[in-house]
Motif scaffolding. Structure first.
Motif, PDB file in Angstrom:
ATOM      1  N   VAL A  16      14.831 -35.206  13.487  1.00 59.89           N
ATOM      2  CA  VAL A  16      13.813 -34.270  14.226  1.00 59.89           C
ATOM      3  C   VAL A  16      13.313 -33.053  12.934  1.00 59.89           C
ATOM      4  CG1 VAL A  16      13.691 -32.391  15.830  1.00 59.89           C
ATOM      5  CG2 VAL A  16      14.911 -34.622  16.403  1.00 59.89           C
ATOM      6  N   PRO A  17      12.340 -32.586  13.001  1.00 56.81           N
ATOM      7  CA  PRO A  17      11.849 -31.591  11.819  1.00 56.81           C
ATOM      8  C   PRO A  17      12.836 -30.649  11.988  1.00 56.81           C
ATOM      9  CG  PRO A  17       9.902 -32.668  12.763  1.00 56.81           C
ATOM     10  CD  PRO A  17      10.919 -33.151  13.528  1.00 56.81           C
ATOM     11  N   ASP A  18      13.088 -29.838  11.011  1.00 57.21           N
ATOM     12  CA  ASP A  18      14.181 -28.621  10.890  1.00 57.21           C
ATOM     13  C   ASP A  18      13.406 -27.503  12.010  1.00 57.21           C
ATOM     14  OD1 ASP A  18      15.735 -29.686   9.487  1.00 57.21           O
ATOM     15  OD2 ASP A  18      15.110 -28.847   7.651  1.00 57.21           O
ATOM     16  N   ARG A  19      12.089 -27.260  11.976  1.00 56.92           N
ATOM     17  CA  ARG A  19      11.582 -26.263  12.581  1.00 56.92           C
ATOM     18  C   ARG A  19      11.776 -26.634  14.258  1.00 56.92           C
ATOM     19  NH1 ARG A  19       6.454 -26.326  14.755  1.00 56.92           N
ATOM     20  NH2 ARG A  19       5.979 -28.342  13.487  1.00 56.92           N
ATOM     21  N   VAL A  20      11.480 -27.842  14.643  1.00 56.85           N
ATOM     22  CA  VAL A  20      11.657 -28.258  15.843  1.00 56.85           C
ATOM     23  C   VAL A  20      13.284 -28.087  16.243  1.00 56.85           C
ATOM     24  CG1 VAL A  20      11.418 -30.228  17.672  1.00 56.85           C
ATOM     25  CG2 VAL A  20       9.740 -29.782  15.880  1.00 56.85           C
TER      26      VAL A  20
END
Length: 287
Positions: A33-37
């Motif tokens: 999962v992308p770090d921002r998410v």
């Protein structure tokens, strides 16, 4: 935003539970999962767990699920809520990760998570107290295993310093916890257990500018790490330190005193005094 609504405690129980389910489904995904998410979902989960409609049992269940999946970043965020009141059951999973010698990667990521968690919580802290009570012996066991190479594999040797450094940071945080909120006799009892592991590491690794006891297997920098910790304790809590020495064997006490003296002297090599020059006798040359 949804997070702000939940944080204000105005959200319905149904909304809170649905958001919790959404975040847990993201955590269960195998793909990255992308770090921002990931960070946003962790923050949302914290806000949900702080809501009045979430029970301790639900909170505990989520902490256990995250620990089982080894999602340490999310687990760390979750157990911080409400002073770690729901952390206890999940600590059993952390213990399993720490005591899994066949998978050093799992040990190291669990250690790093505990280190980051404890270092973010100034003592005295209830959650730190719960972690130390549940995992203190396991942390010392992992430290001793890496410091004395009980399993002499290439992977253990390559990760040795990182593992010992993380363990030492946790150990010193545990010491701060004890020294902040416990009586001097309780601190002394803790130090007796702690020094047993540190002395074992010093015996195996030696100290700088001294012959390595185990040859190439010894790492004097690890011995120095232990000597620095012992000296720090001696300076900060001198009375419990002296009391703990009374419960040691003569051999252990000698190692501990030697380590403190070496650390305070900067590991200087004591040069032996030059031998006195002998006067040349001329009597034997007389006719």
């Amino acid at each position: 935003s949804v997070g702000d609504i939940i944080k204000s405690n105005q959200a319905s129980a149904a909304l809170v539970k649905s958001m919790m389910a959404l975040v847990m489904s993201l955590s269960a995904r195998e793909e990255k999962v992308p770090d921002r998410v990931r960070l946003a979902s962790q923050e949302l989960l914290k806000q949900c767990l702080s809501h009045d409609d979430v029970t301790i049992l639900e909170h505990s269940s989520i902490a256990v699920t995250l620990a089982k999946s080894r999602d340490w970043a999310a687990w760390t965020a979750v157990v911080k809520v409400k002073d770690g009141i729901a952390a206890e059951n999940s600590l059993i999973e952390v213990e399993k990760a720490l005591l899994n010698p066949s998978y050093t990667g799992e040990q190291l990521t669990a250690l790093a998570a505990i280190k980051s968690l404890i270092q973010s919580l100034p003592p005295p802290n209830e959650l730190v107290g719960r972690i130390v009570a549940a995992l203190g012996a396991e942390i010392l066991s992992v430290f001793q295993a890496y410091a004395t190479l009980t399993s002499n594999s290439n992977e253990i040797q390559s990760q040795r310093m990182n593992a010992c450094a993380d363990c030492m940071k946790i150990i010193l945080a545990a010491y701060q916890q004890f020294s902040s909120g416990c009586a001097e006799d309780e601190i002394a009892e803790f130090l007796i257990v702690l020094f047993e592991s540190l002395i074992s590491a010093i015996r195996f690794n030696g100290l700088p500018n001294h012959p390595p006891p185990q040859g190439p297997l010894s790492d004097p920098s690890l011995g120095r790490m232990c000597a620095q910790a012992i000296t720090h304790v001696a300076r900060m809590t001198p009375i419990p330190f002296k009391s703990s020495m009374g419960g040691m064997s003569d051999n252990d006490r000698a190692v501990l005193e030697f380590a403190v003296r070496a650390e305070m002297s900067g590991y200087a090599i004591t040069s032996a005094p030059a031998p006195a020059k002998k006067k040349l006798s001329l009597k034997g040359f007389k006719k």
